[in-house]
Design a protein around this motif. Sequence first.
Motif, mmCIF file in Angstrom:
data_model
loop_
_atom_site.group_PDB
_atom_site.id
_atom_site.type_symbol
_atom_site.label_atom_id
_atom_site.label_comp_id
_atom_site.label_asym_id
_atom_site.label_seq_id
_atom_site.Cartn_x
_atom_site.Cartn_y
_atom_site.Cartn_z
ATOM 1 N N PHE A 229 64.604 10.583 -22.691
ATOM 2 C CA PHE A 229 63.759 10.379 -21.579
ATOM 3 C C PHE A 229 64.372 11.724 -20.772
ATOM 4 C CE2 PHE A 229 62.970 6.000 -22.623
ATOM 5 C CZ PHE A 229 61.342 6.290 -22.606
ATOM 6 N N ILE A 230 65.617 11.954 -21.091
ATOM 7 C CA ILE A 230 66.048 13.218 -19.911
ATOM 8 C C ILE A 230 65.409 14.505 -20.625
ATOM 9 C CG2 ILE A 230 68.326 14.968 -20.088
ATOM 10 C CD1 ILE A 230 70.054 12.500 -19.437
ATOM 11 N N PHE A 231 65.111 14.300 -21.718
ATOM 12 C CA PHE A 231 64.388 15.679 -22.424
ATOM 13 C C PHE A 231 62.908 15.781 -21.919
ATOM 14 C CE2 PHE A 231 61.745 17.976 -25.243
ATOM 15 C CZ PHE A 231 62.347 19.163 -25.185
ATOM 16 N N LEU A 232 62.287 14.471 -21.895
ATOM 17 C CA LEU A 232 60.973 14.500 -21.379
ATOM 18 C C LEU A 232 60.759 14.859 -19.908
ATOM 19 C CD1 LEU A 232 59.487 11.342 -23.400
ATOM 20 C CD2 LEU A 232 59.120 13.841 -23.838
ATOM 21 N N SER A 233 61.832 14.318 -19.039
ATOM 22 C CA SER A 233 61.877 14.607 -17.954
ATOM 23 C C SER A 233 62.077 16.070 -17.591
ATOM 24 C CB SER A 233 63.056 13.748 -16.931
ATOM 25 O OG SER A 233 63.022 13.952 -15.531
ATOM 26 N N GLY A 234 63.021 16.551 -18.460
ATOM 27 C CA GLY A 234 63.451 17.958 -18.000
ATOM 28 C C GLY A 234 62.269 18.907 -18.579
ATOM 29 N N TYR A 235 61.478 18.547 -19.442
ATOM 30 C CA TYR A 235 60.527 19.359 -20.097
ATOM 31 C C TYR A 235 59.387 19.381 -18.895
ATOM 32 C CZ TYR A 235 56.021 20.343 -22.798
ATOM 33 O OH TYR A 235 54.961 20.964 -23.216
ATOM 34 N N CYS A 236 58.943 18.154 -18.284
ATOM 35 C CA CYS A 236 57.941 18.352 -17.109
ATOM 36 C C CYS A 236 58.488 19.076 -16.040
ATOM 37 C CB CYS A 236 57.894 16.927 -16.794
ATOM 38 S SG CYS A 236 57.132 15.807 -17.900
ATOM 39 N N PHE A 237 59.732 19.272 -15.730
ATOM 40 C CA PHE A 237 60.350 19.723 -14.604
ATOM 41 C C PHE A 237 60.152 21.172 -15.058
ATOM 42 C CE2 PHE A 237 63.940 22.205 -12.924
ATOM 43 C CZ PHE A 237 63.774 21.811 -11.551
ATOM 44 N N ILE A 238 60.565 21.887 -16.183
ATOM 45 C CA ILE A 238 60.234 23.110 -16.502
ATOM 46 C C ILE A 238 58.892 23.536 -16.418
ATOM 47 C CG2 ILE A 238 60.754 24.895 -18.433
ATOM 48 C CD1 ILE A 238 63.124 23.224 -19.076
ATOM 49 N N PHE B 3 55.805 17.369 -11.797
ATOM 50 C CA PHE B 3 56.798 16.822 -11.197
ATOM 51 C C PHE B 3 56.555 15.220 -10.921
ATOM 52 C CE2 PHE B 3 56.780 21.195 -9.828
ATOM 53 C CZ PHE B 3 58.049 21.412 -9.988
ATOM 54 N N PHE B 4 55.457 14.644 -11.014
ATOM 55 C CA PHE B 4 55.224 13.150 -11.214
ATOM 56 C C PHE B 4 55.996 12.756 -12.505
ATOM 57 C CE2 PHE B 4 52.065 14.068 -7.847
ATOM 58 C CZ PHE B 4 52.312 12.836 -7.169
ATOM 59 N N GLY B 5 55.569 13.754 -13.654
ATOM 60 C CA GLY B 5 56.077 13.385 -14.935
ATOM 61 C C GLY B 5 57.517 13.285 -14.773
ATOM 62 N N ALA B 6 58.113 14.191 -14.329
ATOM 63 C CA ALA B 6 59.477 14.638 -14.176
ATOM 64 C C ALA B 6 60.203 13.321 -13.716
ATOM 65 C CB ALA B 6 59.998 15.781 -13.467
ATOM 66 N N GLY B 7 59.599 12.600 -12.426
ATOM 67 C CA GLY B 7 60.264 11.605 -11.995
ATOM 68 C C GLY B 7 60.080 10.109 -12.792
ATOM 69 N N ILE B 8 58.866 10.238 -13.388
ATOM 70 C CA ILE B 8 58.619 8.885 -14.104
ATOM 71 C C ILE B 8 59.388 8.870 -15.172
ATOM 72 C CG2 ILE B 8 57.094 7.688 -15.863
ATOM 73 C CD1 ILE B 8 54.609 8.701 -13.980
ATOM 74 N N PHE B 9 59.715 9.887 -15.928
ATOM 75 C CA PHE B 9 60.674 9.920 -17.098
ATOM 76 C C PHE B 9 61.815 9.811 -16.533
ATOM 77 C CE2 PHE B 9 56.922 12.190 -19.366
ATOM 78 C CZ PHE B 9 56.861 10.714 -20.205
ATOM 79 N N LEU B 10 62.203 10.528 -15.572
ATOM 80 C CA LEU B 10 63.900 10.346 -14.997
ATOM 81 C C LEU B 10 64.032 8.747 -14.717
ATOM 82 C CD1 LEU B 10 66.382 11.268 -13.776
ATOM 83 C CD2 LEU B 10 65.273 11.625 -11.599
ATOM 84 N N GLY B 11 62.979 8.209 -14.179
ATOM 85 C CA GLY B 11 63.200 6.546 -14.067
ATOM 86 C C GLY B 11 63.459 5.851 -15.170
ATOM 87 N N PHE B 12 62.789 6.326 -16.321
ATOM 88 C CA PHE B 12 62.957 5.699 -17.617
ATOM 89 C C PHE B 12 64.444 6.121 -18.126
ATOM 90 C CE2 PHE B 12 58.242 5.703 -18.350
ATOM 91 C CZ PHE B 12 58.097 4.253 -18.243
#
Length: 508
Positions: free
Chosen positions: A142-151, A162-171
């Motif tokens: 989930f760190i990678f998925l969040s970082g992927y969305c952030f990039i 950034f919505f995706g980055a936040g959701i995956f950061l929550g996971f």
Amino acid sequence: MNLNSTRSLYAGADPVRARQVFRVTFAITLMIKMWLAAYFPMTGDEAFFYQWGVFPAWGYSDHPPMVGWLLFVLNSISAHPLSLRFFTVLMWSLIALGLVDLLRRLAPYQEAVAYRLGTLFLLLPFTLLLNLVTTDTPLIFFIFLSGYCFIRGTMSDKLVWFFGAGIFLGFALLSKYFAGLLAIAYFVYLCRSRRGWLKLIIIAACSAPLFAITVAFNANNCWTNVMFNMINRNENTQFSFYTVGEYVLMMIYLITPWVFVKLLRSGGMLIQRGAIVVLFLVPFALFLLLSMEKTIGLHWVLGFMPFLFLFIGTTAHADDLRKYAKWTAWFAVPHFLFLAAIILLPTAMWQGYALHDDIVFHKQAPTIVNTLRRGLPADGAIMARAYTPSALLSYHAGEYLPTFGTGKFHARQDDLNVDFKKYAGKTIRIFDRRAINADELTPYFSAVTVHTMQADGVTFWYADGKDFNYEVYRERILKTIADRYYRIPSFLPVYGCQFLERYDIKRP
């Protein structure tokens, strides 16, 4: 990124060949990982987390609940190690695909470097050989998925990423609290502009409801995660240059010396790749500060490693990455041979080595369980004096075996799951890998007899205690546990504490 200079950097690379090598490497490494996952003995930590999957809950003693939920799903398929480890096996391969995708987007005019980087990443010892299922498994993913969305968001400036980055950061925060380092990295990068603050608000708004699950669980369960991660495990920390040196050497080992040298030589490009660099530099810098007082676990840093290799992919020639991949493959060989030897060699071959007793215990755990069950009264219970043997024997027994005694600050799931009152007056068979002194157990039973068993030349001990005296156990053990591990800071609101309430113990 300067378009002309980058085209020159990647000129001459063969994307067709690079793609073929990546696909072959992907298939071979996936098969190797599946073999290791299927046949490597179940470890104590894995067996401990496995019980979280057997008893799914909103939270657990040491960490947030995500790995328990993951194992609940995998265990519904099968309790075989390959099933339980299957997501871990796939995880690094999926992350490699994600790195290839990101690098192709960052350098769309040249695919070869992306595939060479993916090949290198698949061959790293930790991505190839660490196929254990732990709390770090969902955390890394989930760190990678969040970082992927952030990039992707920083590349396109589209808020949806950034919505995706936040959701995956929550996971990720539902997996382990180290995910908070990623949140700090986001803040460092985005706090510089008004639009950046909007993106931060989006990330926070999406992650906060998921993080609230663990806050609610802790408030109703003695703040057990906080006590473990922030207080109990840090009581004896002190400043040490030795642990700093350990951390630096560990990082060089994980990154590999040749990639580490390339990282140093690419220092001038750190600012140019800020959105990528912040995702690994901020966490690694904070770990460096923390290493001044405690040992940094190898698994702590793995979630942020993909972003470091993504940065390397933006600075290296395709030919350099090809060489790094070859050297890394040879570097991984002795690691693989060591794990293969544990799986394939008879335990007698390890006689005289420090690992011998551990290997015997992990491989012979089913036999030990069968021995412990022989002659046990119908109302008797099996326990162990430490969480690792309790967890491992529980996995092979197919039932939850508690830990007898105070234990340590690690793995206090018993405090949530077990009610020692129900064992009053019963026989308890207590297992230990070390010699048992009957005098230590006598206060809790009317009679204690100590026995030994042999497995492949290794001696194990167990004691039969008759007529378990719960009241004495409560006064000497349970109250000690409460005093040692449940000194909850007064500023934390406590809305429930199963352990203290169950045994009618006042809050220390």
